[in-house]
Motif scaffolding. Structure first.
Motif, PDB file in Angstrom:
ATOM      1  N   GLU A  58     -12.383  23.593   1.080  1.00  0.00           N
ATOM      2  CA  GLU A  58     -11.768  24.148  -0.122  1.00  0.00           C
ATOM      3  C   GLU A  58     -12.707  23.987  -1.319  1.00  0.00           C
ATOM      4  O   GLU A  58     -12.858  24.903  -2.125  1.00  0.00           O
ATOM      5  N   SER A  59     -13.368  22.842  -1.424  1.00  0.00           N
ATOM      6  CA  SER A  59     -14.336  22.624  -2.504  1.00  0.00           C
ATOM      7  C   SER A  59     -15.503  23.592  -2.382  1.00  0.00           C
ATOM      8  O   SER A  59     -15.973  24.148  -3.378  1.00  0.00           O
ATOM      9  N   LEU A  60     -15.978  23.799  -1.159  1.00  0.00           N
ATOM     10  CA  LEU A  60     -17.076  24.739  -0.940  1.00  0.00           C
ATOM     11  C   LEU A  60     -16.640  26.153  -1.283  1.00  0.00           C
ATOM     12  O   LEU A  60     -17.369  26.897  -1.944  1.00  0.00           O
ATOM     13  N   TYR A  61     -15.468  26.548  -0.842  1.00  0.00           N
ATOM     14  CA  TYR A  61     -14.922  27.872  -1.154  1.00  0.00           C
ATOM     15  C   TYR A  61     -14.863  28.081  -2.668  1.00  0.00           C
ATOM     16  O   TYR A  61     -15.289  29.117  -3.181  1.00  0.00           O
ATOM     17  N   ASN A  62     -14.352  27.084  -3.396  1.00  0.00           N
ATOM     18  CA  ASN A  62     -14.255  27.186  -4.855  1.00  0.00           C
ATOM     19  C   ASN A  62     -15.635  27.310  -5.500  1.00  0.00           C
ATOM     20  O   ASN A  62     -15.819  28.072  -6.452  1.00  0.00           O
ATOM     21  N   ALA A  63     -16.616  26.575  -4.990  1.00  0.00           N
ATOM     22  CA  ALA A  63     -17.980  26.660  -5.532  1.00  0.00           C
ATOM     23  C   ALA A  63     -18.574  28.040  -5.294  1.00  0.00           C
ATOM     24  O   ALA A  63     -19.204  28.624  -6.182  1.00  0.00           O
ATOM     25  N   VAL A  64     -18.387  28.565  -4.089  1.00  0.00           N
ATOM     26  CA  VAL A  64     -18.908  29.900  -3.756  1.00  0.00           C
ATOM     27  C   VAL A  64     -18.305  30.952  -4.683  1.00  0.00           C
ATOM     28  O   VAL A  64     -19.003  31.823  -5.200  1.00  0.00           O
ATOM     29  N   ARG A  65     -17.015  30.875  -4.912  1.00  0.00           N
ATOM     30  CA  ARG A  65     -16.347  31.843  -5.796  1.00  0.00           C
ATOM     31  C   ARG A  65     -16.771  31.646  -7.258  1.00  0.00           C
ATOM     32  O   ARG A  65     -16.960  32.605  -7.988  1.00  0.00           O
ATOM     33  N   ARG A  66     -16.899  30.385  -7.675  1.00  0.00           N
ATOM     34  CA  ARG A  66     -17.256  30.092  -9.067  1.00  0.00           C
ATOM     35  C   ARG A  66     -18.612  30.694  -9.455  1.00  0.00           C
ATOM     36  O   ARG A  66     -18.785  31.216 -10.538  1.00  0.00           O
ATOM     37  N   VAL A  67     -19.579  30.635  -8.533  1.00  0.00           N
ATOM     38  CA  VAL A  67     -20.917  31.149  -8.846  1.00  0.00           C
ATOM     39  C   VAL A  67     -21.104  32.590  -8.355  1.00  0.00           C
ATOM     40  O   VAL A  67     -22.186  33.142  -8.473  1.00  0.00           O
ATOM     41  N   ASP A  68     -20.033  33.174  -7.798  1.00  0.00           N
ATOM     42  CA  ASP A  68     -20.047  34.551  -7.324  1.00  0.00           C
ATOM     43  C   ASP A  68     -21.139  34.763  -6.273  1.00  0.00           C
ATOM     44  O   ASP A  68     -22.004  35.617  -6.399  1.00  0.00           O
ATOM     45  N   SER A  69     -21.081  33.941  -5.226  1.00  0.00           N
ATOM     46  CA  SER A  69     -22.046  33.999  -4.141  1.00  0.00           C
ATOM     47  C   SER A  69     -21.339  34.417  -2.862  1.00  0.00           C
ATOM     48  O   SER A  69     -20.137  34.269  -2.722  1.00  0.00           O
ATOM     49  N   ALA A  70     -22.104  34.932  -1.921  1.00  0.00           N
ATOM     50  CA  ALA A  70     -21.556  35.285  -0.610  1.00  0.00           C
ATOM     51  C   ALA A  70     -22.334  34.581   0.492  1.00  0.00           C
ATOM     52  O   ALA A  70     -22.283  34.973   1.642  1.00  0.00           O
ATOM     53  N   CYS A  71     -23.076  33.523   0.132  1.00  0.00           N
ATOM     54  CA  CYS A  71     -23.955  32.873   1.097  1.00  0.00           C
ATOM     55  C   CYS A  71     -23.947  31.358   0.900  1.00  0.00           C
ATOM     56  O   CYS A  71     -24.034  30.876  -0.222  1.00  0.00           O
ATOM     57  N   VAL A  72     -23.851  30.649   2.033  1.00  0.00           N
ATOM     58  CA  VAL A  72     -23.909  29.189   2.037  1.00  0.00           C
ATOM     59  C   VAL A  72     -25.058  28.781   2.949  1.00  0.00           C
ATOM     60  O   VAL A  72     -25.237  29.340   4.031  1.00  0.00           O
ATOM     61  N   ILE A  73     -25.826  27.790   2.508  1.00  0.00           N
ATOM     62  CA  ILE A  73     -26.906  27.231   3.324  1.00  0.00           C
ATOM     63  C   ILE A  73     -26.587  25.760   3.537  1.00  0.00           C
ATOM     64  O   ILE A  73     -26.262  25.047   2.589  1.00  0.00           O
ATOM     65  N   THR A  74     -26.694  25.316   4.791  1.00  0.00           N
ATOM     66  CA  THR A  74     -26.427  23.922   5.127  1.00  0.00           C
ATOM     67  C   THR A  74     -27.475  23.444   6.130  1.00  0.00           C
ATOM     68  O   THR A  74     -28.045  24.272   6.849  1.00  0.00           O
ATOM     69  N   PRO A  75     -27.765  22.144   6.167  1.00  0.00           N
ATOM     70  CA  PRO A  75     -28.801  21.660   7.083  1.00  0.00           C
ATOM     71  C   PRO A  75     -28.540  22.003   8.551  1.00  0.00           C
ATOM     72  O   PRO A  75     -29.445  22.392   9.271  1.00  0.00           O
ATOM     73  N   ASP A  76     -27.295  21.820   9.005  1.00  0.00           N
ATOM     74  CA  ASP A  76     -26.924  22.179  10.378  1.00  0.00           C
ATOM     75  C   ASP A  76     -25.404  22.284  10.452  1.00  0.00           C
ATOM     76  O   ASP A  76     -24.705  21.964   9.481  1.00  0.00           O
ATOM     77  N   LEU A  77     -24.896  22.727  11.582  1.00  0.00           N
ATOM     78  CA  LEU A  77     -23.450  22.924  11.715  1.00  0.00           C
ATOM     79  C   LEU A  77     -22.661  21.627  11.590  1.00  0.00           C
ATOM     80  O   LEU A  77     -21.475  21.656  11.248  1.00  0.00           O
ATOM     81  N   GLY A  78     -23.279  20.492  11.837  1.00  0.00           N
ATOM     82  CA  GLY A  78     -22.591  19.217  11.680  1.00  0.00           C
ATOM     83  C   GLY A  78     -22.054  19.008  10.274  1.00  0.00           C
ATOM     84  O   GLY A  78     -21.033  18.346  10.074  1.00  0.00           O
ATOM     85  N   HIS A  79     -22.697  19.597   9.303  1.00  0.00           N
ATOM     86  CA  HIS A  79     -22.278  19.452   7.909  1.00  0.00           C
ATOM     87  C   HIS A  79     -20.995  20.225   7.609  1.00  0.00           C
ATOM     88  O   HIS A  79     -20.330  19.951   6.612  1.00  0.00           O
ATOM     89  N   VAL A  80     -20.656  21.194   8.438  1.00  0.00           N
ATOM     90  CA  VAL A  80     -19.429  21.987   8.240  1.00  0.00           C
ATOM     91  C   VAL A  80     -18.438  21.745   9.378  1.00  0.00           C
ATOM     92  O   VAL A  80     -17.653  22.620   9.733  1.00  0.00           O
ATOM     93  N   GLY A  81     -18.481  20.562   9.948  1.00  0.00           N
ATOM     94  CA  GLY A  81     -17.534  20.210  10.991  1.00  0.00           C
ATOM     95  C   GLY A  81     -17.877  20.729  12.364  1.00  0.00           C
ATOM     96  O   GLY A  81     -17.033  20.759  13.246  1.00  0.00           O
ATOM     97  N   GLY A  82     -19.112  21.187  12.557  1.00  0.00           N
ATOM     98  CA  GLY A  82     -19.554  21.635  13.865  1.00  0.00           C
ATOM     99  C   GLY A  82     -19.190  23.050  14.238  1.00  0.00           C
ATOM    100  O   GLY A  82     -19.464  23.491  15.348  1.00  0.00           O
ATOM    101  N   ASN A  83     -18.577  23.782  13.312  1.00  0.00           N
ATOM    102  CA  ASN A  83     -18.113  25.120  13.623  1.00  0.00           C
ATOM    103  C   ASN A  83     -18.365  26.052  12.440  1.00  0.00           C
ATOM    104  O   ASN A  83     -17.844  25.825  11.351  1.00  0.00           O
ATOM    105  N   SER A  84     -19.106  27.119  12.670  1.00  0.00           N
ATOM    106  CA  SER A  84     -19.430  28.062  11.597  1.00  0.00           C
ATOM    107  C   SER A  84     -18.202  28.787  11.068  1.00  0.00           C
ATOM    108  O   SER A  84     -18.205  29.254   9.927  1.00  0.00           O
ATOM    109  N   ASP A  85     -17.134  28.868  11.864  1.00  0.00           N
ATOM    110  CA  ASP A  85     -15.932  29.610  11.449  1.00  0.00           C
ATOM    111  C   ASP A  85     -15.319  29.068  10.169  1.00  0.00           C
ATOM    112  O   ASP A  85     -14.671  29.810   9.436  1.00  0.00           O
ATOM    113  N   ARG A  86     -15.501  27.791   9.877  1.00  0.00           N
ATOM    114  CA  ARG A  86     -14.929  27.227   8.666  1.00  0.00           C
ATOM    115  C   ARG A  86     -15.533  27.846   7.404  1.00  0.00           C
ATOM    116  O   ARG A  86     -14.887  27.896   6.372  1.00  0.00           O
ATOM    117  N   VAL A  87     -16.771  28.302   7.488  1.00  0.00           N
ATOM    118  CA  VAL A  87     -17.430  28.912   6.332  1.00  0.00           C
ATOM    119  C   VAL A  87     -17.383  30.438   6.408  1.00  0.00           C
ATOM    120  O   VAL A  87     -17.177  31.099   5.399  1.00  0.00           O
TER     121      VAL A  87
END
Length: 142
Positions: A58-87
């Protein structure tokens, strides 16, 4: 307008809970910035959340919307709970290792978005796996 001014924006997301030291955090953000540069994306925000943050997506979603972005970069899937579907319910996801792109899944219902942003917490406090079909994952990874 020059190409550098038209570059799309990205949010870098790092889950401090999967790192072991401050040096790991520094390297994670360094390589995520490099990945953004490779993709010709401008870093609009770097979001670093710790283990105790209950609503990471939810925090990530709010940040993406706040800066009007459509892209997230993360070191690996472990940082998003192991599943790309969350992002990918709200943005395109790029990982540093391996260097991979997970496209934005458009056309989701509000229930699917809510489930991805606020998953029920497991007993260990981590992210439980999403119930995505193996066929859908195989098609997306192609």
């Amino acid at each position: 307008m020059s190409n550098s001014q038209r570059r799309d924006k990205a949010v870098i997301y790092v889950n401090r809970g999967v790192l072991t030291s401050k040096a790991d955090l520094d390297w994670a953000t360094f390589y995520a910035r490099q990945r953004a540069q490779e993709l010709n994306l401008r870093v609009a925000e770097i979001l670093v959340l710790g283990n105790s943050d209950a609503a990471h997506m939810e925090s990530l979603y709010n940040a993406v919307r706040r800066v009007d972005s459509a892209c997230v970069i993360t070191p690996d899937l472990g940082h998003v709970g192991g599943n790309s579907d969350r992002v990918t319910v709200f943005a395109e996801l790029h990982t540093v290792a391996p260097a991979k792109r997970y496209p934005w899944r458009l056309g989701l219902s509000s229930t699917e978005l809510a489930d991805a942003l606020n998953p029920p917490q497991s007993r260990t406090g981590g992210f439980p796996p999403l119930q995505a079909s193996k066929t859908a994952e195989a098609q997306r990874d192609r």
